[in-house]
Scaffold this active site. Structure first.
Site, PDB file in Angstrom:
ATOM      1  N   CYS A 116      -0.799 -11.159  -4.685  1.00  0.00           N
ATOM      2  CA  CYS A 116       0.102 -10.192  -5.331  1.00  0.00           C
ATOM      3  C   CYS A 116       1.044 -10.864  -6.321  1.00  0.00           C
ATOM      4  CB  CYS A 116       0.912  -9.446  -4.278  1.00  0.00           C
ATOM      5  SG  CYS A 116      -0.123  -8.467  -3.190  1.00  0.00           S
ATOM      6  N   HIS A 256       8.137  -7.355  -6.085  1.00  0.00           N
ATOM      7  CA  HIS A 256       6.823  -6.868  -5.695  1.00  0.00           C
ATOM      8  C   HIS A 256       7.022  -5.753  -4.668  1.00  0.00           C
ATOM      9  CE1 HIS A 256       2.801  -6.523  -4.430  1.00  0.00           C
ATOM     10  NE2 HIS A 256       2.974  -7.108  -3.268  1.00  0.00           N
ATOM     11  N   ASN A 286       1.419  -0.211  -2.493  1.00  0.00           N
ATOM     12  CA  ASN A 286       1.296  -1.593  -2.957  1.00  0.00           C
ATOM     13  C   ASN A 286       0.091  -1.699  -3.891  1.00  0.00           C
ATOM     14  OD1 ASN A 286       0.883  -4.323  -3.289  1.00  0.00           O
ATOM     15  ND2 ASN A 286       1.018  -4.843  -1.111  1.00  0.00           N
TER      16      ASN A 286
HETATM   17  O1  UT7 Z   1       1.453  -7.557  -0.864  1.00  0.00           O
HETATM   18  C1  UT7 Z   1       1.829  -8.679  -0.112  1.00  0.00           C
HETATM   19  C2  UT7 Z   1       1.257  -8.666   1.209  1.00  0.00           C
HETATM   20  N1  UT7 Z   1       1.531  -7.561   2.082  1.00  0.00           N
HETATM   21  C3  UT7 Z   1       2.706  -7.387   2.698  1.00  0.00           C
HETATM   22  O2  UT7 Z   1       3.688  -8.014   2.370  1.00  0.00           O
HETATM   23  C4  UT7 Z   1       2.755  -6.438   3.850  1.00  0.00           C
HETATM   24  C5  UT7 Z   1       3.624  -6.977   4.923  1.00  0.00           C
HETATM   25  N2  UT7 Z   1       3.606  -6.248   6.163  1.00  0.00           N
HETATM   26  C6  UT7 Z   1       4.024  -4.972   6.345  1.00  0.00           C
HETATM   27  O3  UT7 Z   1       4.369  -4.299   5.401  1.00  0.00           O
HETATM   28  C7  UT7 Z   1       4.129  -4.450   7.744  1.00  0.00           C
HETATM   29  O4  UT7 Z   1       3.886  -5.505   8.650  1.00  0.00           O
HETATM   30  C8  UT7 Z   1       3.179  -3.261   8.070  1.00  0.00           C
HETATM   31  C9  UT7 Z   1       3.639  -2.028   7.355  1.00  0.00           C
HETATM   32  C10 UT7 Z   1       1.769  -3.625   7.673  1.00  0.00           C
HETATM   33  C11 UT7 Z   1       3.232  -2.971   9.569  1.00  0.00           C
HETATM   34  O5  UT7 Z   1       4.557  -2.715   9.993  1.00  0.00           O
HETATM   35  P1  UT7 Z   1       5.170  -3.492  11.246  1.00  0.00           P
HETATM   36  O6  UT7 Z   1       6.512  -2.963  11.422  1.00  0.00           O
HETATM   37  O7  UT7 Z   1       5.032  -4.970  10.999  1.00  0.00           O
HETATM   38  O8  UT7 Z   1       4.258  -3.012  12.403  1.00  0.00           O
HETATM   39  P2  UT7 Z   1       3.355  -3.862  13.427  1.00  0.00           P
HETATM   40  O9  UT7 Z   1       2.123  -4.343  12.742  1.00  0.00           O
HETATM   41  O10 UT7 Z   1       4.204  -4.866  14.141  1.00  0.00           O
HETATM   42  O11 UT7 Z   1       2.961  -2.716  14.451  1.00  0.00           O
HETATM   43  C12 UT7 Z   1       3.933  -2.013  15.225  1.00  0.00           C
HETATM   44  C13 UT7 Z   1       3.240  -0.847  15.911  1.00  0.00           C
HETATM   45  C14 UT7 Z   1       1.932  -1.247  16.584  1.00  0.00           C
HETATM   46  O12 UT7 Z   1       1.803  -0.482  17.777  1.00  0.00           O
HETATM   47  P3  UT7 Z   1       2.166  -1.130  19.210  1.00  0.00           P
HETATM   48  O13 UT7 Z   1       1.244  -2.309  19.341  1.00  0.00           O
HETATM   49  O14 UT7 Z   1       3.603  -1.486  19.131  1.00  0.00           O
HETATM   50  O15 UT7 Z   1       1.866  -0.005  20.140  1.00  0.00           O
HETATM   51  C15 UT7 Z   1       0.887  -0.803  15.595  1.00  0.00           C
HETATM   52  O16 UT7 Z   1      -0.356  -0.516  16.221  1.00  0.00           O
HETATM   53  O17 UT7 Z   1       2.893   0.152  14.939  1.00  0.00           O
HETATM   54  C16 UT7 Z   1       1.500   0.469  15.068  1.00  0.00           C
HETATM   55  N3  UT7 Z   1       0.995   0.855  13.752  1.00  0.00           N
HETATM   56  C17 UT7 Z   1       0.994   2.129  13.320  1.00  0.00           C
HETATM   57  N4  UT7 Z   1       1.406   3.277  13.887  1.00  0.00           N
HETATM   58  C18 UT7 Z   1       1.269   4.401  13.173  1.00  0.00           C
HETATM   59  C19 UT7 Z   1       0.477   0.063  12.786  1.00  0.00           C
HETATM   60  N5  UT7 Z   1       0.133   0.796  11.734  1.00  0.00           N
HETATM   61  C20 UT7 Z   1       0.438   2.087  12.039  1.00  0.00           C
HETATM   62  C21 UT7 Z   1       0.316   3.303  11.345  1.00  0.00           C
HETATM   63  N6  UT7 Z   1       0.748   4.435  11.936  1.00  0.00           N
HETATM   64  N7  UT7 Z   1      -0.197   3.375  10.086  1.00  0.00           N
END
Ligand code: UT7
Length: 329
Positions: A116, A256, A286
């Site tokens: 990115c 970004h 994104n």
């Molecule tokens: O472009 C450069 C590269 N990309 C980035 O910089 C992206 C960086 N990362 C992020 O933006 C975030 O990590 C995400 C948006 C991808 C995820 O958010 P998070 O707060 O880090 O969530 P997580 O992966 O720690 O997941 C928390 C919970 C999980 O459930 P449990 O295990 O706590 O029950 C996930 O399964 O949220 C769940 N989850 C969702 N729930 C509903 C993950 N995606 C979703 C979803 N809808 N779409």
């Protein structure tokens, strides 16, 4: 600083495909909700390329708009650089597809692939080539069709990405405006946190890799998140230090757009007031390399950038790569 030769942007343009995918649409496809997506990412909707649109098609549209904005024609350009992570073909470079579609004759064309952060890497590369005399006027494009390498069954990634492209025309500055400083870094030991695992020479496409969805983006989101906040803050601090510009002098911070919570956290670390931070992730998601140039083009369209405006561009992405540029309009 005083005697440093600078390059500047003399035209901007952007293009996003017509079709919009909302959070409500996504909630019908995977186990997610509008509320989760908005609170965890800030995204409300994103634009999706049509089945017959490749990355080069978006880039060409953006390039035409940037040339028009600069009151120039393709014959006035002597180098085309396309920053992307979603090429038309593994090879040749997407820039060559773009070059042909723009009917640019035999003008050199190559791609910059740096996650990115690609567009900022592209600006730094273009600066070097213009100031060394290898090119006079560069068409620098950032474009992606991420939705064709997205696993629509993975709710952790499919909610994040959108398609789009933007272009700038660059030449040497004669009036003291332009790119004041840059800072760029990479850490290849962290490649496995964000990648498309198959389809290259490490893991060529087989029925097995397709069965495992290896052709799609795989990301450890929460790990990437932590590195992004830390590295984007570091990059902006270093670029400002190199330009000898105080944080208080920043008019616009253009980060970004990966996640609104990343943008907020970086803004807090740098103590930049919220009203100076540009956010359009709600409308586009994104778009990887396209985020920053689309933001610049939009800001110009809305007359939010004036002569003298000090902007800080700041990005982080797969690789990992990160960079920041201080730019005076
Ligand atoms: O472009 C450069 C590269 N990309 C980035 O910089 C992206 C960086 N990362 C992020 O933006 C975030 O990590 C995400 C948006 C991808 C995820 O958010 P998070 O707060 O880090 O969530 P997580 O992966 O720690 O997941 C928390 C919970 C999980 O459930 P449990 O295990 O706590 O029950 C996930 O399964 O949220 C769940 N989850 C969702 N729930 C509903 C993950 N995606 C979703 C979803 N809808 N779409």
């Amino acid at each position: 600083m005083e005697n440093r030769r600078l390059i500047k942007i003399v035209g901007t343009g952007y293009y996003v495909p017509d079709q919009i995918l909302t959070n409500a649409d996504l909630a019908k496809m995977v186990d997610t909700t509008d509320e989760w997506i908005v609170t965890r990412t800030g995204i409300r909707e994103r634009h999706i390329a049509a089945a017959d649109q490749a990355t080069s098609d978006l880039c060409v549209e953006a390039a035409r708009r940037a040339l028009k904005n600069a009151h120039l024609e393709i014959k006035d350009i002597d180098l085309i650089i396309v920053c992307n992570n979603t090429p038309d073909t593994v090879f040749p470079a997407t820039s060559c597809w773009v070059q042909a579609k723009l009917e640019a004759g035999t003008v050199p064309a190559f791609d910059v692939i740096a996650g990115c952060t690609g567009f900022l890497y592209g600006l730094i590369v273009a600066e070097g080539l213009i100031l060394s005399g290898s090119a006079k006027r560069v068409l620098l494009i950032g474009g992606e069709v991420l939705t064709k390498v997205t696993n629509w069954k993975d709710r952790g990634t499919c909610i994040l990405f959108g398609d789009g492209a933007a272009a700038v025309v660059l030449e040497e500055s004669r009036d003291g405006s332009g790119m004041l400083s840059s800072y760029w870094k990479a850490d290849g030991t962290l490649t496995n946190l964000l990648l498309i695992p198959a389809g290259g020479t490490q893991k060529p496409t087989t029925l097995q890799t397709v069965a495992e969805n290896g052709q799609f983006i795989v990301m450890k989101g929460n790990e990437v998140f932590k590195h992004a906040v830390k590295r984007m803050a570091e990059a902006a601090e270093e670029a400002l230090r190199k330009a000898n510009i105080a944080k208080e002098a920043i008019d616009l911070f253009i980060p970004h757009q990966a996640n609104k919570r990343i943008i907020d956290a970086v803004g807090e670390r740098l103590k930049i007031p919220k009203d100076k931070i540009y956010v359009n992730i709600d409308r586009y998601g994104n778009m990887s390399v396209a985020c920053i140039p689309v933001a610049i083009a939009e800001l110009r369209q809305h007359k939010k950038i004036k002569p003298g405006t000090i902007m800080v561009l700041d990005a982080f992405g797969a690789g990992f790569t990160w960079a920041s540029i201080v730019y005076k309009w």
